[in-house]
Each structure stands twice: as structure tokens, then as C-alpha cells.
Design a protein around this motif. Structure first.
Motif, mmCIF file in Angstrom:
data_model
loop_
_atom_site.group_PDB
_atom_site.id
_atom_site.type_symbol
_atom_site.label_atom_id
_atom_site.label_comp_id
_atom_site.label_asym_id
_atom_site.label_seq_id
_atom_site.Cartn_x
_atom_site.Cartn_y
_atom_site.Cartn_z
ATOM 1 N N UNK A 131 -2.492 -4.964 6.918
ATOM 2 C CA UNK A 131 -1.354 -4.452 7.859
ATOM 3 C C UNK A 131 -0.365 -3.708 7.480
ATOM 4 N N UNK A 132 0.215 -3.756 6.288
ATOM 5 C CA UNK A 132 1.347 -3.295 5.980
ATOM 6 C C UNK A 132 1.443 -1.818 5.301
ATOM 7 N N UNK A 133 0.126 -1.470 5.165
ATOM 8 C CA UNK A 133 0.014 -0.120 4.539
ATOM 9 C C UNK A 133 -0.413 0.801 5.789
ATOM 10 N N UNK A 134 0.164 1.380 6.674
ATOM 11 C CA UNK A 134 -0.269 2.212 7.637
ATOM 12 C C UNK A 134 -0.138 3.573 7.383
ATOM 13 N N UNK A 135 -1.066 4.270 7.321
ATOM 14 C CA UNK A 135 -1.161 5.786 7.103
ATOM 15 C C UNK A 135 -0.342 6.631 8.002
ATOM 16 N N UNK A 136 0.534 7.398 7.491
ATOM 17 C CA UNK A 136 1.312 8.378 8.101
ATOM 18 C C UNK A 136 2.717 7.699 8.670
ATOM 19 N N UNK A 137 2.723 6.207 8.205
ATOM 20 C CA UNK A 137 3.593 5.715 8.957
ATOM 21 C C UNK A 137 4.896 4.782 7.869
ATOM 22 N N UNK A 138 4.101 4.340 6.978
ATOM 23 C CA UNK A 138 4.855 3.526 5.977
ATOM 24 C C UNK A 138 5.129 4.789 4.830
ATOM 25 N N UNK A 139 6.501 4.502 4.589
ATOM 26 C CA UNK A 139 7.076 5.422 3.808
ATOM 27 C C UNK A 139 7.058 4.989 2.397
ATOM 28 N N UNK A 140 7.507 6.138 1.366
ATOM 29 C CA UNK A 140 7.451 5.730 -0.161
ATOM 30 C C UNK A 140 8.338 4.291 -0.325
ATOM 31 N N UNK A 141 9.374 4.478 0.293
ATOM 32 C CA UNK A 141 10.369 3.310 0.206
ATOM 33 C C UNK A 141 10.153 1.846 0.567
ATOM 34 N N UNK A 142 9.020 2.029 1.580
ATOM 35 C CA UNK A 142 8.733 0.726 2.157
ATOM 36 C C UNK A 142 7.550 0.391 1.340
ATOM 37 N N UNK A 143 6.637 1.113 0.717
ATOM 38 C CA UNK A 143 5.730 0.968 -0.050
ATOM 39 C C UNK A 143 6.079 0.245 -1.355
ATOM 40 N N UNK A 144 7.255 0.839 -1.954
ATOM 41 C CA UNK A 144 7.955 0.351 -3.312
ATOM 42 C C UNK A 144 8.504 -0.929 -2.849
ATOM 43 N N UNK A 145 9.091 -1.159 -1.769
ATOM 44 C CA UNK A 145 9.490 -2.717 -1.576
ATOM 45 C C UNK A 145 8.388 -3.596 -1.509
ATOM 46 N N UNK A 146 7.469 -3.098 -0.803
ATOM 47 C CA UNK A 146 6.060 -4.307 -0.392
ATOM 48 C C UNK A 146 5.730 -4.459 -1.914
ATOM 49 N N UNK A 147 5.403 -3.505 -2.746
ATOM 50 C CA UNK A 147 4.846 -3.641 -4.156
ATOM 51 C C UNK A 147 5.943 -4.601 -5.140
#
Lengths: 308, 661
Positions: B186-202
């Protein structure tokens, strides 16, 4: 899609039989004796007449004649014309000219009709629109032969820009004038159809949305108004091409174009049953195939259409 | 404080016509600060949409701004050249239009239409990536993309997912399988999830090198990925695949989401939402508005909201501007204006709004709740049927079912779709039964079967005790005389070529009632009944307003003294004030003439004012029924609760509100 095409091809079968039977019957019941017609005013030797009747199965009853003709068609034999040449040869000779002429006429319709129609539609109510409408009304009102003779006199005889008639010289140059005359009425229809369609689409909600997205006027016109407006126009052009392929008796007559229309006219005048029926049969098939193509084209242009 | 984002002062809009110029907006003024929200409320023709369109120079036809000033971010827009507007539209000011059905180009794919919004405003995520890389190489600064973001691309996502799969055991050990799967799903949406969000998720997943991994895989997207991301952001599920579809493959709600994605694509500072949901079902309406509210808040976009629904406006905007006949009659903070309306027009509007009326009933009951508790708990058991036992209902259906065959691609192939599934309804004489549900719930199919316009697949319909399927043609003709209908669209249901007299007289003539003179008298009487002047007789539908036309439709339905009137969304297309008048009229006629109504609608707020008994339909089935008040106070199914929650104004606290009414 495949099912759809199959269904449409199946539908052609009854149309084919119906059309040929109807044409055959009409030719059969034309008053007058075709054998006598071959000899003109001269008296015919009864023996030779009898022989010819048997050769062309004219002594058989109507339904037998039709069945014999049908059997020939399925064997690829379109029969002999009364002049002794295979009908198929006459068709093969006449058809390329007609196709060429039809394509030239279609170009005139598409280019002149659509361009003027788009401009008129975008400037609805302004001077250009009004002028275009009046001219299109004139094109519709003036009979084809008047237009034909007028162009022959002005462009052919006076200015000598184009050959007056076509005859054996079937060059592009020679076919331009008849092509335009053939197209003239349709140009007017295409113009009006395009104009109405463009004017209507120009006020569509999605056009306003496109403008609100920040598109420039030119982009809005080319991407949102044109494509949508041309769907009915392209359909009309497709159907019209089908009709043009059928040849044009009047235009081909005026410009002495040796096309299908001319052949058909002569065949009717000389009571040549087999030629008439075979020509018309081919025209029917061409028309049916064209209308199938138009329907497929329509579905390709408008994603909302689902063929089933 | 800097200059407000949008300042409209004394704006005049005229539509010059040959005979007389229509003055659509007369001196409208209001101010909207950046990041805030404002709603313009008014009935149709009040000039609210015209005012909004004037801001971005999208006035239809001959309309033009003839006076006043519109300042956007300090720039004067009245009299500005065309290219100023081209630059502003989309990039600075977005528009969410009213009707999602007609505002998407039917021949282009959704994705292409969203992409256009990006391209037209010079937003190319690829180029911005490049710029970001350049600045990365040159300086240590944070990459500066146009909106300060880098999005995850489809390619990058694939790499990232692979990387995570390799570390699966480590992550699962730390955070559990659910969190891991959810992140991937759910949380990795193409064209929508930003680098910052990915970093926070990781980081949440317990990766030490979260920043490095995010930097490696999130490097910006191509246009198509960004389009999918925008659609996902607007709340469209499975956006990448959906982007390749055409508008006709979308439902109304989905189309509106696509339009929102387009409007917000270039991150405008002001979003004009012109009745964005009035064409949608209530529940969808709520979802979309919630989403729009959240999005604009997150992005810091100012929202200019145009609506005719006061409850909706008050709930969704901080400031209200009430317009009437082209003038701003009142403005102020929403709740204040709602609880203490000053201008008589606002007061009428507050009184008429069905969403607020429903609220009012609720509040009044809560005030008197203590007194009623006894009667509710100690009284008779909750009624289970709309009709008292032993009394013959006007209309009775049993196991009513309609199955439609949907033709497949191959000849002879089809799928079956059950539109109405074993529906039992009863309508008692002199009462109003409401059939409520979203579009597609089958309520109109039931209406069509009751009107004998559709043949049921199975089941029974009894009208005054007679089985409809057994009627002879002659009896069916008589049946049609006793059952009349009023449709939703008063513009479509009256023949524009016929005079009002002829329209109302037609049923009388068809059924051979009376002679010419008595029919004329009857038409006059009917016009009087629906409170239209006798002179209306000689006029034509296009000369009447929507409310007047609907009155004509009611008069026509009443001409034959029917036993049952089917009201198929009969007031849904009308403005609140007109709606209130028509509802009042219908109520009055019912009291005077003992009429029986079957009321078909998606609008629960109206139901509360009208109905005695409510049937709730979902996917062809009756999921709940009961007396109106019971159903509203104690809804049992989630579906009914959802429908009730969707009534605008539900979240408003109208504590001191009796004062205003």
C-alpha cells in the motif's frame, strides 16, 4: 471485434441476393428485345436471333436465367456482354478511372470542406461564417450539369487551364475538374457538418476544462475541439466515398470519363442486361464493404462505441 | 499581513444581448487569504458561478467583466491580457468543474488528460529530476524541484521492492510480517510517494541506511508515473491501470477524482470548486469532499467553493458569502452566519436547506429526549410493517425481481445482472413511502416496474389488490390512470413544443375525461392547486423556471385524480428554496387530497421532511426499513449509517441555532 465483422459479413449475404434478384428482375422486365437492340434498325435473321437467344439463355424463364447467372458469378464468371467481351473486362477497364476520380473528389471534400467548416465553426455568426454558409448553399442549389458546363467553359475553353473533357487522357490534370464538380455538393455538406460540430464542441464543458488547465487556445482547438468534431465528418466522408465509387452518371457523362457510371449508362441505354446486373452487383458489394469500414473507423475514432 | 491571495471588489459582470443586457453580477466583493477556504452560496442564477468564472476569464458567450477589480496575489486581473490568464490557469488557479460527466473529453484516455495539465504548465518531472541532479552535483543544497519533491517511479519502485524482499527476514524479524506486507502493498505508490516518505517508511521498517536506500531508488518519475501518482492522490485506486482507460469506463465519482487530479496537478495556489459534487450520490459526495478538503489543507491550497447547499458550505468552508440576484447579501464566518443570519434571504435559505432541516429535527428531538425516552422504551414494539395488518395497501410487492441480460461480445453470450432482488414493499393509502439508495441500487428499476413500464422477471406487484401481471390491456389502461409519475428533470419531462395547457390537458384527453370546456376548467383548477397563475396556461415550458416546470409536472400528474403518485427524484434537480416550496406543495396536496406517494430519492435529508416510512435499498435489495424517525435515530445497517452520515451539515454544532430559525 472479430465476431462483429463476421456478423456484418453474414448480413451481406441476404443483401447480396436481394439486390441482385431485384436488379435482375428490373432488367428482365425492361420492355424491348435486347437482340433487336443489338442490330439497331436492321431486320434480324430469325435463325440467328434464335441462336443468340439460346447462347444468352434468353429463351429460359426468368428464375432459370437468374440461377444460371448466379452460378456464373460463383464461378467467377460475370458473363459476356452482348458485344462479346467478358463483362469483367469492361469493369476492369472502367473501375480504375472511377476510383481515381472518387479519390480526387474525396480530397476536395476533405480539404476544402473541413478547413472552411472549422474556421466557420470557430467564428460562428461572423462574416466568414455567413459567407461560407451562402457559398455552400449555392453549391447545393446549382445542379451538377450547370456547374460542369460552367467550369468547362470558363476553366477549359476560355482560360484553357484544364482539358475540357477526359476521354482517353486519364491524367490527374484531366480529372481535377470533374473531380471538383463531383465533390461540389458534398463539399457543402462537409462544410456545414464540420461547422455545426465544431461550433457545438467549442462550447462543450470539457473544452472549458481544458482551457482551465492552462492550455493555449491553439492547443485547445487542435486537441479537444478538432478530434471530437471530426468524428461525424469522417463518417460522412466514408459513406460518401462508397457512393462516389459507384460512379457518377451525370459528371462522367459531361466530361466523357470512361468510368463505371458511363459504362452503366451505356449498358442501360443499350439494354445490355448482363452488364447492368454485374456492374450493379459489384457496386453493391463495394458499398457494403465501405459501410463496414466506416463503422469500424467510427469505433476506432470514438472509444465509447463498442461494436457488438 | 501581506496582501490577500484573492481580492474581489465591486465586480460587475454583464451578458450583453440584443434586446437587453443581463447584469449577472452586481458589485460582488470578498477576500480569500492564502491557504484558507471560502464558499459562495446561492441559488441558480444568483451569479455565484459567474463570479468564479470571471476570476479565470472563463465567462461563457458574450459575458464580460464591466467593473470592479479582481486581484490575485497582487496582480490585477480585470482587463488583463489573454496570456496572463493562460499563465495563471492550471498553474496558479485550478478549477474543479460541476458535472464530471461532461467535463472530460470522451475520446482521450484519462491519463492523457491529466498529463496535459502537467505539460501545459511546464511541469515535467523528468526535467525537474535533471535539474535536481545538477544542483546536487554543484552544491550540497537539498534538490529543488518545482514543488520541492521527488517522487518514486515505477522503475524505482521495482528496485526498491526487490531490495526490501532481499532484506525480508531482517525486517520481518524487527517489525512483523503485517507491517512489511502492508508497506510493499500500500505505501509505495508510484508517482505519489516522495523520497522523504520512503525514507520515513524505511526508517519505520528498521533500516539503518534508510536515507541512502531512499536516495538510491527515489530519483524522480516520468510523466506517466506522475500522472498515476496524481490520480492515486485524488483517491483513485489502481491508478496506473485506470490512467489508460477512457472516461466512459469511469463512474461519476471516479471522474470527479480525475478532474480533481487535473486541477491540482500543477499545484495551484487557489482551487475553485464549482459545485464539485452536486451531480454525485450523497455517500460519494462526502468521500470526495473529505478528500478535497484534506488535499487542499495538506498542499496549502486556498479553496473557493461554489455551492447551493448551505449546510455543505458551512461544513466545508471557514467563510461564507451568500449571493442573491448578482449581489452579495451577506458574508462572514460560516457558523456565525448560519446561527445568526441577518439578511432575510439568508434566513430563508437557512430555513429551507433540507440538510439543516434534518439537523434541526434531530436537535429538537435531543432537547426533548428525556420526555420521549419513556415512550420509546415503554411504548409498543417498533413497527415492522408500513401497513397496519388487515388494511389493504395501495401498492404491495412481493419478491419483486428484475434480472437484466447484458449482451456479451460473442453472439448469444450474455451475463445476468440482478438489478432488483426480491423486493417487498408496501405503501399505505394517504402516506408517503420513500425508497432510498445510491445510484445503481435499483430504486428506479423498482419504480419502472411499479409503473408497469418494465416487466418484472419474477415476483408480484399488487395495486389496490389487483395483480398487475394479470391485467388485460383495457385494465392496464385504467391502471395507468390511477398511477401517475413526476420525473426528476423538469426540463426533459415536458414537451417543449406544447403549451402548458396542452401538457396538463393531455392525460384528460387520453382518458376521455369530460368535454373541452370541463377539461379547461379542470386545467385551471389544477394550475390553481399548484399555485401557478391561470395565465401560465398559454405559455411554453421554456418560458418557465425549473420550479414552475416541476409544478406543471405535478399538475399533470394530478389531473386524473390518481391513487398513487410516483415521485422519481422529483425535487433533486431543484434549488433549495424551490425544492422547499415544491415539497411543501406536495405535502399540502397530500393532506388535502389524501394522496399516496412513492418517493424515490438518494437524498436522505429530503426524506426526513417528507416520508412516513423508509425503505433503504442497496445493490437491489431492501437492507433496512422502518418509520422515518426510527430509521434516522436508530439506523441498524452500516449502509444506512453511511447514507445518514453523508447528509451535509451533520458535523455542524448548531447549539444556539433556534435563534436564527
Amino acid at each position: 471485434m472479430g465476431w462483429y465483422i463476421g456478423k456484418r459479413l453474414l448480413q451481406m449475404i441476404p443483401v447480396f441476393f436481394g439486390a441482385t434478384l431485384l436488379v435482375y428482375a428490373m432488367v428482365f422486365f425492361i420492355p424491348g428485345d435486347p437482340i433487336q437492340a443489338m442490330f439497331g434498325e436492321k431486320a434480324v435473321n430469325p435463325l440467328i436471333a434464335q441462336q443468340l437467344r439460346e447462347q444468352f439463355h434468353l429463351d429460359q424463364p426468368f428464375y432459370m436465367q437468374y440461377l444460371i447467372w448466379l452460378k456464373g458469378i460463383f464461378q467467377g464468371d460475370f458473363g459476356m456482354s452482348f458485344s462479346g467481351r467478358p463483362v469483367i473486362d469492361e469493369i476492369a477497364q472502367a473501375y480504375p478511372v472511377t476510383v481515381k476520380l472518387a479519390c480526387i473528389a474525396l480530397c476536395f471534400e476533405a480539404v476544402i470542406g473541413v478547413i472552411l467548416g472549422v474556421i466557420a465553426g470557430l467564428t460562428k455568426g461572423k462574416w466568414f461564417d455567413t459567407t461560407a454558409l451562402i457559398i455552400s448553399l449555392l453549391l447545393i442549389a446549382v445542379p451538377t450539369f450547370v456547374m460542369g458546363f460552367l467550369l468547362q467553359v470558363v476553366l477549359g475553353v476560355k482560360l484553357q487551364w484544364f482539358p475540357v473533357t477526359v476521354g482517353a487522357n486519364q491524367s490527374l490534370e484531366a480529372l481535377v475538374m470533374p473531380g471538383f464538380v463531383l465533390a461540389s455538393v458534398s463539399i457543402a455538406y462537409v462544410l456545414r457538418l464540420t461547422r455545426t460540430s465544431v461550433a457545438e464542441n467549442a462550447h462543450a464543458d470539457y473544452v472549458r476544462t481544458a482551457t482551465a488547465k492552462g492550455l493555449r487556445r491553439g492547443q485547445v482547438i487542435s486537441r479537444h475541439i478538432l478530434r471530437n468534431s471530426l468524428i461525424p465528418v469522417v463518417t460522412f466522408l466514408g459513406v460518401d466515398l462508397g457512393a462516389l465509387m459507384g460512379g457518377a452518371i451525370v459528371t462522367e457523362g459531361i466530361f466523357n470519363v470512361p468510368g463505371v457510371g458511363n459504362k452503366l449508362f451505356q449498358a442501360i441505354m443499350r439494354d445490355q442486361g448482363p452488364t447492368i446486373v454485374s456492374l450493379v452487383t459489384i457496386l453493391v458489394i463495394v458499398f457494403m464493404v465501405m459501410s463496414l469500414l466506416v463503422d469500424l473507423l467510427y469505433a476506432a475514432l470514438d472509444p465509447r462505441i463498442r461494436l457488438a | 499581513m501581506a496582501e490577500p491571495l484573492l481580492q474581489v471588489s465591486g465586480v460587475e459582470v454583464e451578458f450583453p444581448a440584443r434586446r437587453h443586457t443581463v447584469h449577472a453580477v452586481r458589485g460582488a466583493s470578498f477576500t480569500l487569504e492564502a491557504g484558507h477556504s471560502l464558499a459562495i452560496v446561492g441559488e441558480s442564477g444568483s451569479g455565484k458561478s459567474t463570479t468564479a468564472h470571471a476570476i479565470i476569464d472563463l465567462l461563457p458567450g458574450t459575458g464580460r467583466v464591466t467593473g470592479g477589480s479582481i486581484r490575485f496575489d497582487g496582480q490585477e486581473l480585470v482587463g488583463a491580457p489573454k496570456k496572463t490568464f493562460v499563465a495563471l490557469r492550471g498553474a496558479q488557479i485550478g478549477l474543479v468543474p460541476q458535472d464530471p460527466m461532461s467535463n472530460l473529453n470522451p475520446v482521450h484516455r484519462i491519463g492523457r488528460q491529466v498529463r496535459e495539465s502537467l505539460k501545459a504548465n511546464g511541469i515535467d518531472p523528468k526535467r525537474s529530476t535533471y535539474k535536481a541532479l545538477v544542483s546536487l552535483l554543484g552544491e550540497d543544497d537539498i534538490p529543488d524541484t518545482p514543488d520541492g519533491r521527488l517522487y518514486l517511479s515505477a522503475h524505482g519502485r521495482a528496485g526498491l521492492v526487490e531490495e526490501l524482499r532481499q532484506r525480508e527476514t531482517v525486517i520481518v524479524a524487527q517489525t512483523g510480517r503485517d507491517a512489511f506486507e502492508k508497506a510493499l502493498d500500500k505505501e509505495l505508490v508510484v508517482g505519489f510517494t516522495t523520497r522523504m516518505e520512503v525514507q520515513a517508511l524505511l526508517h519505520r521498517l528498521g533500516l539503518d541506511d534508510a536515507a541512502a536506500v531512499a536516495e538510491k531508488y527515489v530519483t524522480g518519475t516520468g510523466l506517466n508515473d506522475r500522472v498515476a501518482g496524481l490520480l492515486a492522490e485524488a483517491g483513485l485506486p489502481d491508478a496506473a491501470r485506470r490512467a489508460r482507460q477512457f472516461p466512459h469506463e469511469f463512474s461519476g465519482g471516479m471522474r470527479q477524482r480525475a478532474l480533481i487530479a487535473m486541477a491540482l496537478a500543477a499545484r495551484p495556489r487557489l482551487l475553485i470548486a464549482d459545485e464539485p459534487t452536486s451531480a454525485l450520490d450523497v455517500t460519494v459526495q462526502r468521500q470526495i469532499l473529505d478528500h478535497l478538503g484534506t488535499l487542499t489543507r495538506e498542499l496549502g491550497t486556498a479553496l473557493l467553493f461554489i455551492t447551493h447547499d448551505l449546510g455543505l458550505a458551512a461544513e466545508r468552508a471557514e467563510q461564507l458569502v451568500v449571493m442573491y440576484k448578482g449581489r452579495v447579501v451577506e458574508s462572514g464566518p460560516s457558523l456565525e452566519l448560519l446561527t445568526d443570519p441577518q439578511h432575510p434571504y439568508t434566513q430563508r435559505l437557512v430555513r429551507a436547506a433540507p440538510s439543516l432541516a434534518s439537523r434541526r429535527i434531530q436537535e429538537a428531538k435531543e432537547v426533548g429526549a428525556t420526555a420521549e425516552v419513556i415512550s420509546v422504551t415503554g411504548g409498543a414494539a417498533k413497527a415492522v410493517s408500513a401497513v397496519e395488518p388487515g388494511v389493504q395497501p395501495v401498492l404491495h410487492t412481493k419478491d419483486l425481481t428484475k434480472v437484466f441480460r447484458i449482451r456479451g461480445a460473442r453472439p448469444g453470450s450474455y451475463t445476468e445482472f440482478t438489478a432488483v432482488d426480491q423486493v417487498d414493499i408496501d405503501v399505505a393509502r394517504g402516506t408517503t413511502a420513500a425508497l432510498v439508495g445510491e445510484s445503481g441500487s435499483g430504486k428506479s428499476t423498482v419504480a419502472n416496474m411499479v409503473l408497469s413500464l418494465l416487466t418484472p422477471t419474477s415476483g408480484l406487484i399488487e395495486f389496490e389488490g389487483e395483480d398487475l401481471s394479470k391485467l388485460s390491456p383495457k385494465e392496464l389502461f385504467d391502471f395507468r390512470r390511477k398511477v401517475q409519475v413526476v420525473f426528476q428533470d423538469p426540463y426533459g419531462s415536458l414537451d417543449p413544443m406544447w403549451s402548458i395547457f396542452r401538457i396538463i390537458e393531455e392525460p384528460l384527453r387520453t382518458h376521455n375525461v369530460g368535454d373541452a370546456r370541463s377539461r379547461e376548467a379542470r386545467v385551471l383548477e389544477l394550475l390553481d392547486r399548484v399555485a401557478l397563475p391561470a395565465s401560465t396556461m398559454r405559455r411554453y415550458p421554456n418560458e418557465l423556471s425549473g420550479g414552475q416546470r416541476q409544478r406543471v409536472a405535478v399538475a399533470r400528474a394530478l389531473a386524473l385524480n390518481p391513487s398513487l403518485v410516483v415521485l422519481d427524484e422529483a425535487v433533486s434537480a431543484l434549488d433549495v428554496l424551490v425544492q422547499a416550496q415544491v415539497l411543501e406543495l406536495l405535502g399540502e396536496l397530500q393532506r388535502d387530497m389524501g394522496l399516496t406517494y412513492l418517493f424515490i430519492t438518494h437524498d436522505l435529508a429530503v426524506v426526513r421532511q417528507m416520508a412516513d416510512w423508509v425503505y433503504v435499498m442497496e445493490k437491489g435489495k431492501i437492507v433496512e426499513q422502518g418509520p422515518t424517525d426510527d430509521l434516522f435515530d436508530h439506523p441498524e445497517t452500516d449502509y444506512t449509517k453511511r447514507l445518514l452520515d453523508a447528509i451535509p451539515g451533520g458535523s455542524l454544532n448548531l447549539g444556539g441555532w433556534t435563534k436564527g430559525a
